[in-house]
Design a protein around this motif. Structure first.
Motif, PDB file in Angstrom:
ATOM      1  N   SER A 372       0.833  -1.205   0.000  1.00 47.75           N
ATOM      2  CA  SER A 372       0.000   0.000   0.000  1.00 47.75           C
ATOM      3  C   SER A 372       0.868   1.255   0.000  1.00 47.75           C
ATOM      4  CB  SER A 372      -0.928   0.005   1.222  1.00 47.75           C
ATOM      5  OG  SER A 372      -0.197   0.159   2.429  1.00 47.75           O
ATOM      6  N   GLU A 373       2.150   1.115   0.321  1.00 51.01           N
ATOM      7  CA  GLU A 373       3.104   2.217   0.233  1.00 51.01           C
ATOM      8  C   GLU A 373       3.890   2.142  -1.076  1.00 51.01           C
ATOM      9  OE1 GLU A 373       3.728   4.744   2.307  1.00 51.01           O
ATOM     10  OE2 GLU A 373       2.260   4.199   3.830  1.00 51.01           O
ATOM     11  N   VAL A 374       4.179   0.911  -1.511  1.00 48.80           N
ATOM     12  CA  VAL A 374       5.005   0.720  -2.707  1.00 48.80           C
ATOM     13  C   VAL A 374       4.302   1.197  -3.969  1.00 48.80           C
ATOM     14  CG1 VAL A 374       6.106  -1.009  -4.194  1.00 48.80           C
ATOM     15  CG2 VAL A 374       6.297  -1.188  -1.709  1.00 48.80           C
ATOM     16  N   ILE A 375       3.040   0.800  -4.154  1.00 49.31           N
ATOM     17  CA  ILE A 375       2.328   1.131  -5.400  1.00 49.31           C
ATOM     18  C   ILE A 375       2.189   2.635  -5.609  1.00 49.31           C
ATOM     19  CG2 ILE A 375       0.188   0.857  -6.680  1.00 49.31           C
ATOM     20  CD1 ILE A 375       1.945  -1.641  -6.526  1.00 49.31           C
ATOM     21  N   PRO A 376       1.710   3.418  -4.624  1.00 44.70           N
ATOM     22  CA  PRO A 376       1.649   4.868  -4.819  1.00 44.70           C
ATOM     23  C   PRO A 376       3.026   5.482  -5.066  1.00 44.70           C
ATOM     24  CG  PRO A 376       0.263   4.211  -2.977  1.00 44.70           C
ATOM     25  CD  PRO A 376       1.084   3.023  -3.344  1.00 44.70           C
ATOM     26  N   ALA A 377       4.049   4.958  -4.366  1.00 40.85           N
ATOM     27  CA  ALA A 377       5.408   5.474  -4.574  1.00 40.85           C
ATOM     28  C   ALA A 377       5.861   5.203  -6.004  1.00 40.85           C
ATOM     29  CB  ALA A 377       6.375   4.830  -3.583  1.00 40.85           C
TER      30      ALA A 377
END
Length: 434
Positions: A372-377
């Motif tokens: 959930s942090e990797v995809i937006p980043a």
């Protein structure tokens, strides 16, 4: 005096290192001295007047950044937003350039108000750490892409959008040799490696016929030229209902381009604290706000923080003294514009390519066990170079972040401000898409 004011030792630097960093940043971004007047003159503005406005507004904003905020971030009229000014507002919508300048001035005043109320600083604090890291990575890829494009190594392709350029062309060969030479100097830990790489690439460009020696050493815009744009904005026309959208675009793009740029540069330089926040962020944003207002008064489009500041940071610039050097050189440039014009874009391309690569080390800090942090980043990172826009990369990051969090059952991790920003970005795509 320098030590006491800029706290050089506390930042692990010294006057010589700061000076070299300032010169490097200036040379890397000095193309704007000629590119911006060329761009805005297409809108009917006087070339020499815009050249004067470009140098003075860049100097004023960079000096404020250095003396007030004590950061090595340099400012000048922004690329992209000047194209919107010329091709969308003036040539596309048919507004007079005086009206467009009025819209820039009003947006600058709004910037100042938002900054004084610390609303933009609140925005920076609300940005999730993953998006901050994605922004830094995206800027790195963006800078590298610009460098490859300026060197002619990457070119437009009708079938695949981009492709490999003609490697036998003199300009491309200068870029490749300059890249290898600069990389070798950095690998050898040579002091001032990036600056020496730019100088060596310029010499190669002269020998290859890619650049030309100037006809004169000194040159200064005439007062009669300067008067054509000084305080020439039309506020009455800019306040009309039809121009409100233009004011919002100037405000919107500069706000998020600046935030994205500052975050990326701050991550590279190690300025962010343990909470991922930037100390004295409000001062940084105030320098940007005042720069835009001063630029509109002088006769140029929106002034913003420059990605090329990364070159000075990579050279060791850590305090506002670097920005002060840049500001001083922009003023000196008014007298020596013919000499500055010798440095072609292909000579600064190797520096941009390498600096962008160095910024990718921030990928090590992404929490890869939390998708959930990797995809937006990732979306933030990849959309910046692919759309040629920092603001668009941020938009994809902010829109995806709350949605992914919510659908994964972690909606409580999303602050109300992030939801508001996501809605604002969606509104931008829905109603202000060009």
């Amino acid at each position: 005096m320098l030590e006491k004011y800029f706290q050089l030792k506390a930042h692990g630097t010294n006057p010589k290192q700061e000076f070299m960093a300032g010169v490097t940043t200036f040379i890397t971004m000095s193309y704007i001295i000629f590119v911006n007047p060329n761009m805005l003159s297409s809108a009917g503005m006087n070339f020499n007047a815009v050249l004067f406005a470009t140098c003075v507004s860049a100097a004023a904003a960079s000096l404020i950044m250095g003396l007030y905020a004590n950061y090595p971030f340099a400012l000048a009229p922004g690329m992209g937003i000047n194209a919107y000014f010329t091709y969308a507002v003036v040539l596309g919508m048919g507004y007079a350039w005086e009206t467009a300048l009025g819209a820039v001035f009003i947006s600058g005043v709004i910037f100042i108000i938002l900054t004084a109320l610390r609303l933009r600083e609140v925005l920076i604090r609300a940005i999730p750490n993953g998006i901050k890291l994605g922004t830094s990575l995206g800027i790195g890829l963006f800078i590298t892409f610009i460098g490859l494009k300026n060197a002619g190594i990457i070119v437009a392709h009708p079938a695949t959008l981009v492709g490999l350029g003609d490697l036998t062309q003199p300009a491309v060969l200068v870029g490749i040799v300059g890249l290898l030479l600069t990389a070798s100097l950095i690998a050898r830990k040579t002091q001032g490696a990036i600056l020496w790489g730019i100088i060596a690439s310029t010499v190669l460009a002269l020998l290859a016929g890619v650049a030309q020696l100037p006809d004169a050493i000194f040159g200064l815009p005439a007062v009669t030229d300067i008067e054509t744009t000084f305080l020439a904005f039309d506020l009455k026309a800019a306040i009309m209902l039809g121009v409100l959208e233009i004011i919002f675009v100037f405000l919107f793009v500069d706000m998020f381009d600046t935030i994205g740029c500052v975050l990326g540069l701050s991550k590279q330089a190690g300025y962010l604290d343990e909470k991922g926040e930037l100390p004295r962020a409000n001062r940084v944003l105030m320098a940007d706000s005042i720069g835009t207002t001063v630029g509109a008064c002088l006769g140029t489009s929106t002034v913003t923080t420059y990605l090329e500041s990364a070159s000075g940071i990579a050279e060791g610039g850590r305090t506002g003294l670097t920005a002060v050097v840049v500001g001083g050189l922009f003023l000196v440039a008014l007298i020596f514009t013919p000499i500055i014009g010798v440095v072609p874009a292909v000579a600064t391309a190797p520096a941009l390519i390498i600096i962008g690569g160095l910024m990718l080390q921030n990928a090590l800090h992404i929490e890869y066990d939390d998708m959930s942090e990797v995809i937006p980043a990732f979306l933030t990172m990849i959309m910046m170079p692919l759309t040629f826009s920092i603001a668009t990369g941020l938009a994809f990051g902010f829109i995806s972040y709350p949605i992914v969090k919510a659908l994964s059952g972690r909606i409580r991790e999303v602050s109300p401000l992030v939801w508001a920003l996501a809605a604002l970005f969606l509104a931008r795509f829905a109603f202000l898409a060009e």
